[in-house]
Design an enzyme around this catalytic site. Structure first.
Site, PDB file in Angstrom:
ATOM      1  CG  ASP A  48      27.319  33.455  30.667  1.00  0.00           C
ATOM      2  OD1 ASP A  48      27.868  32.668  29.884  1.00  0.00           O
ATOM      3  OD2 ASP A  48      26.875  34.567  30.314  1.00  0.00           O
TER       4      ASP A  48
ATOM      5  CE1 TYR B  63      25.859  38.209  24.055  1.00  0.00           C
ATOM      6  CE2 TYR B  63      27.702  39.414  25.016  1.00  0.00           C
ATOM      7  CZ  TYR B  63      27.225  38.399  24.203  1.00  0.00           C
ATOM      8  OH  TYR B  63      28.098  37.593  23.520  1.00  0.00           O
TER       9      TYR B  63
ATOM     10  NE  ARG C 261      23.149  23.745  29.846  1.00  0.00           N
ATOM     11  CZ  ARG C 261      21.855  23.958  29.841  1.00  0.00           C
ATOM     12  NH1 ARG C 261      21.075  23.383  30.730  1.00  0.00           N
ATOM     13  NH2 ARG C 261      21.307  24.761  28.936  1.00  0.00           N
TER      14      ARG C 261
ATOM     15  NE  ARG D  24      27.036  24.192  24.550  1.00  0.00           N
ATOM     16  CZ  ARG D  24      26.554  25.222  23.848  1.00  0.00           C
ATOM     17  NH1 ARG D  24      25.315  25.218  23.426  1.00  0.00           N
ATOM     18  NH2 ARG D  24      27.332  26.243  23.551  1.00  0.00           N
TER      19      ARG D  24
ATOM     20  NE  ARG E 195      31.789  29.900  27.201  1.00  0.00           N
ATOM     21  CZ  ARG E 195      30.858  30.063  26.274  1.00  0.00           C
ATOM     22  NH1 ARG E 195      30.582  29.104  25.418  1.00  0.00           N
ATOM     23  NH2 ARG E 195      30.192  31.183  26.215  1.00  0.00           N
TER      24      ARG E 195
HETATM   25  O1  CP3 Z   1      35.530  29.215  30.629  1.00  0.00           O
HETATM   26  C1  CP3 Z   1      34.844  28.506  31.404  1.00  0.00           C
HETATM   27  O2  CP3 Z   1      34.957  27.261  31.422  1.00  0.00           O
HETATM   28  C2  CP3 Z   1      33.943  29.193  32.422  1.00  0.00           C
HETATM   29  C3  CP3 Z   1      32.607  29.390  32.040  1.00  0.00           C
HETATM   30  C4  CP3 Z   1      32.177  30.508  31.105  1.00  0.00           C
HETATM   31  C5  CP3 Z   1      30.940  30.438  30.411  1.00  0.00           C
HETATM   32  N1  CP3 Z   1      30.737  31.624  29.783  1.00  0.00           N
HETATM   33  C6  CP3 Z   1      30.040  29.279  30.414  1.00  0.00           C
HETATM   34  C7  CP3 Z   1      29.001  29.154  29.362  1.00  0.00           C
HETATM   35  C8  CP3 Z   1      32.738  31.751  30.816  1.00  0.00           C
HETATM   36  C9  CP3 Z   1      34.073  32.332  31.264  1.00  0.00           C
HETATM   37  C10 CP3 Z   1      31.808  32.455  29.986  1.00  0.00           C
HETATM   38  C11 CP3 Z   1      32.011  33.837  29.511  1.00  0.00           C
HETATM   39  C12 CP3 Z   1      31.110  34.389  28.493  1.00  0.00           C
HETATM   40  N2  CP3 Z   1      29.746  34.229  28.365  1.00  0.00           N
HETATM   41  C13 CP3 Z   1      31.518  35.298  27.497  1.00  0.00           C
HETATM   42  C14 CP3 Z   1      32.923  35.836  27.335  1.00  0.00           C
HETATM   43  C15 CP3 Z   1      33.819  34.886  26.652  1.00  0.00           C
HETATM   44  C16 CP3 Z   1      33.417  34.607  25.210  1.00  0.00           C
HETATM   45  O3  CP3 Z   1      33.061  33.457  24.938  1.00  0.00           O
HETATM   46  O4  CP3 Z   1      33.490  35.550  24.404  1.00  0.00           O
HETATM   47  C17 CP3 Z   1      30.383  35.636  26.730  1.00  0.00           C
HETATM   48  C18 CP3 Z   1      30.345  36.575  25.543  1.00  0.00           C
HETATM   49  C19 CP3 Z   1      29.262  34.954  27.296  1.00  0.00           C
HETATM   50  C20 CP3 Z   1      27.833  35.060  26.886  1.00  0.00           C
HETATM   51  C21 CP3 Z   1      27.276  33.761  26.475  1.00  0.00           C
HETATM   52  N3  CP3 Z   1      27.077  32.690  27.327  1.00  0.00           N
HETATM   53  C22 CP3 Z   1      26.820  33.365  25.192  1.00  0.00           C
HETATM   54  C23 CP3 Z   1      26.870  34.243  23.946  1.00  0.00           C
HETATM   55  C24 CP3 Z   1      26.340  32.059  25.312  1.00  0.00           C
HETATM   56  C25 CP3 Z   1      25.659  31.233  24.237  1.00  0.00           C
HETATM   57  C26 CP3 Z   1      26.605  30.675  23.261  1.00  0.00           C
HETATM   58  C27 CP3 Z   1      27.063  29.301  23.676  1.00  0.00           C
HETATM   59  O5  CP3 Z   1      28.264  29.037  23.616  1.00  0.00           O
HETATM   60  O6  CP3 Z   1      26.187  28.511  24.029  1.00  0.00           O
HETATM   61  C28 CP3 Z   1      26.547  31.640  26.644  1.00  0.00           C
HETATM   62  C29 CP3 Z   1      26.218  30.329  27.228  1.00  0.00           C
HETATM   63  C30 CP3 Z   1      27.296  29.591  27.963  1.00  0.00           C
HETATM   64  N4  CP3 Z   1      28.176  30.127  28.839  1.00  0.00           N
HETATM   65  C31 CP3 Z   1      27.528  28.190  27.891  1.00  0.00           C
HETATM   66  C32 CP3 Z   1      28.590  27.913  28.778  1.00  0.00           C
HETATM   67  C33 CP3 Z   1      29.185  26.565  29.090  1.00  0.00           C
HETATM   68  C34 CP3 Z   1      26.727  27.196  27.061  1.00  0.00           C
HETATM   69  C35 CP3 Z   1      25.355  27.015  27.662  1.00  0.00           C
HETATM   70  C36 CP3 Z   1      24.946  25.561  27.841  1.00  0.00           C
HETATM   71  O7  CP3 Z   1      25.718  24.753  28.375  1.00  0.00           O
HETATM   72  O8  CP3 Z   1      23.821  25.261  27.456  1.00  0.00           O
END
Ligand code: CP3
Length: 343
Positions: A73, A149, A36, A27, A23
């Site tokens: 994602d 999910y 975003r 944000r 990540r």
């Molecule tokens: O690592 C990186 O920089 C690459 C981008 C990346 C995202 N999600 C962007 C994201 C990666 C590799 C993921 C993987 C992901 N997504 C996982 C596996 C890794 C982990 O964190 O366990 C999972 C379980 C998800 C599912 C997911 N996506 C959830 C549960 C959420 C909401 C929670 C949150 O942090 O907001 C997301 C949204 C998400 N994915 C965001 C980002 C930057 C935030 C959304 C936003 O910017 O509004």
């Protein structure tokens, strides 16, 4: 010149310990929040190649890590299988539910790849832009984690619905896992064709399963993913992340065929050095909350990690993703510390 992260993943020494952060785009960066806001929804951002390239590169400009990870994602896979997926502000993801009584989505290759085409374009453009020493990581969620999910309809606390299905009707649940295994292989293969040099598979919820279910639904699908991709692309290293697997990391490493494992923050370092590092490259495992804290506490733990794992094949990372509350200056301090570390 071999990129440092590629050298380490191939079992060679590099001039410094390579690092990147899960990540690393997100944000906590003001420039991410700005992009975003222009994109509309979060999925619109994932599917807008120009903006996705931009946010992928933002942490590269700031911190000069050894790898960029595609901005996307794990839930784009259920979306590409035809399920409705959305992200609600402050609530996390909402996924159209799949259950034991309903039909499974069908894998239709043309439709699946047409829906994911913008992501393949993002990878191709990143490959073009990332000259020099920065590796390009493609990724997908592991079948089990993506299934959680799809069955829970989003995030979950107790994994009640998905465990009920997996434990009560393992054969029917295996059909969902098989579908996701096939889709994941196809998705990752297309990322490699587009230019991904390294692949990471995120099994974020591997740690909620008991031993036998972990073997069946985490390790075995991962073995099939690596076996198929290695046959097609022997030079592309694969990193597995069975988060929370605890002592089962040993099993996963032995049976899944991954080149590297990402350690979550609970894995004891000397245990990992003794039990895992002779078999695979290790990656990890600073607690992301220590990067929120910063200062001496963060530096002490980062140094302990480097001193324990830095003498063998190792990539510095966190134990899970950076959180939105992280001060970017702390990430800069951490990056400087890793870069300066010497054996
Ligand atoms: O690592 C990186 O920089 C690459 C981008 C990346 C995202 N999600 C962007 C994201 C990666 C590799 C993921 C993987 C992901 N997504 C996982 C596996 C890794 C982990 O964190 O366990 C999972 C379980 C998800 C599912 C997911 N996506 C959830 C549960 C959420 C909401 C929670 C949150 O942090 O907001 C997301 C949204 C998400 N994915 C965001 C980002 C930057 C935030 C959304 C936003 O910017 O509004």
């Amino acid at each position: 010149m071999t990129k440092p992260i590629m050298a380490v993943l191939r079992g060679e020494r590099a001039a410094h310990i390579p690092f990147w952060y899960m990540r690393q785009a997100g944000r906590y960066l003001p420039e991410y929040r700005e992009t975003r806001a222009k994109a509309g929804s979060f999925l619109d951002l994932c599917f807008n190649s120009d903006l996705a390239v931009e946010v992928t590169l933002q942490p590269i400009r700031r911190f000069k890590p050894d790898a960029a990870i595609l901005f996307s994602d794990i839930l784009v896979v259920p979306h590409a299988l035809g399920l409705a997926v959305s992200f609600r502000e402050g609530e996390g993801p909402v996924v159209e539910k799949v259950g034991v009584d309903g039909p499974l989505p069908k894998f239709e290759a043309d439709l699946f790849h047409a829906r994911l085409a913008p992501i393949y374009r993002t990878v191709a453009e990143l490959k073009r832009r990332l000259a020099g020493e920065v590796g390009l990581i493609g990724f997908a969620g592991a079948p089990w984690t993506v299934a959680t999910y799809m069955v829970e309809g989003g995030s979950s606390r107790d994994f009640m619905a998905v465990k009920q299905w997996a434990f009560a009707e393992p054969e029917s649940f295996s059909r969902l896992i098989d579908l996701l295994t096939k889709a994941t292989i196809e998705y990752l293969a297309h990322q490699v064709e587009a230019g991904a040099e390294i692949l990471q598979v995120f099994d974020s919820w591997a740690g909620v399963l008991p031993e036998m279910a972990f073997r069946a639904f985490c390790t075995e699908p991962m073995r099939r993913i690596t076996e198929t991709l290695k046959a097609r692309y022997p030079a592309v290293p694969i990193i597995g992340f069975p988060r929370g697997a605890s002592a089962l990391y040993v099993d996963y490493v032995r049976a899944s065929g991954v080149d590297a494992v990402s350690l979550d923050s609970t894995v004891p370092l000397s245990w990992a050095a003794a039990e895992l590092q002779s078999k695979v490259v290790l990656q990890g495992n600073l607690d992301p909350q220590l990067v929120v804290v910063g200062g001496a506490a963060m530096r002490a733990e980062a140094e302990r990690i480097l001193n324990t794992l830095g003498h063998g094949p190792f990539i510095f990372n966190l134990g899970h993703g950076l959180v939105p509350q992280t001060p970017p200056e702390h990430v800069a301090d951490l990056s400087a510390l890793i870069r300066a570390w010497r054996e």
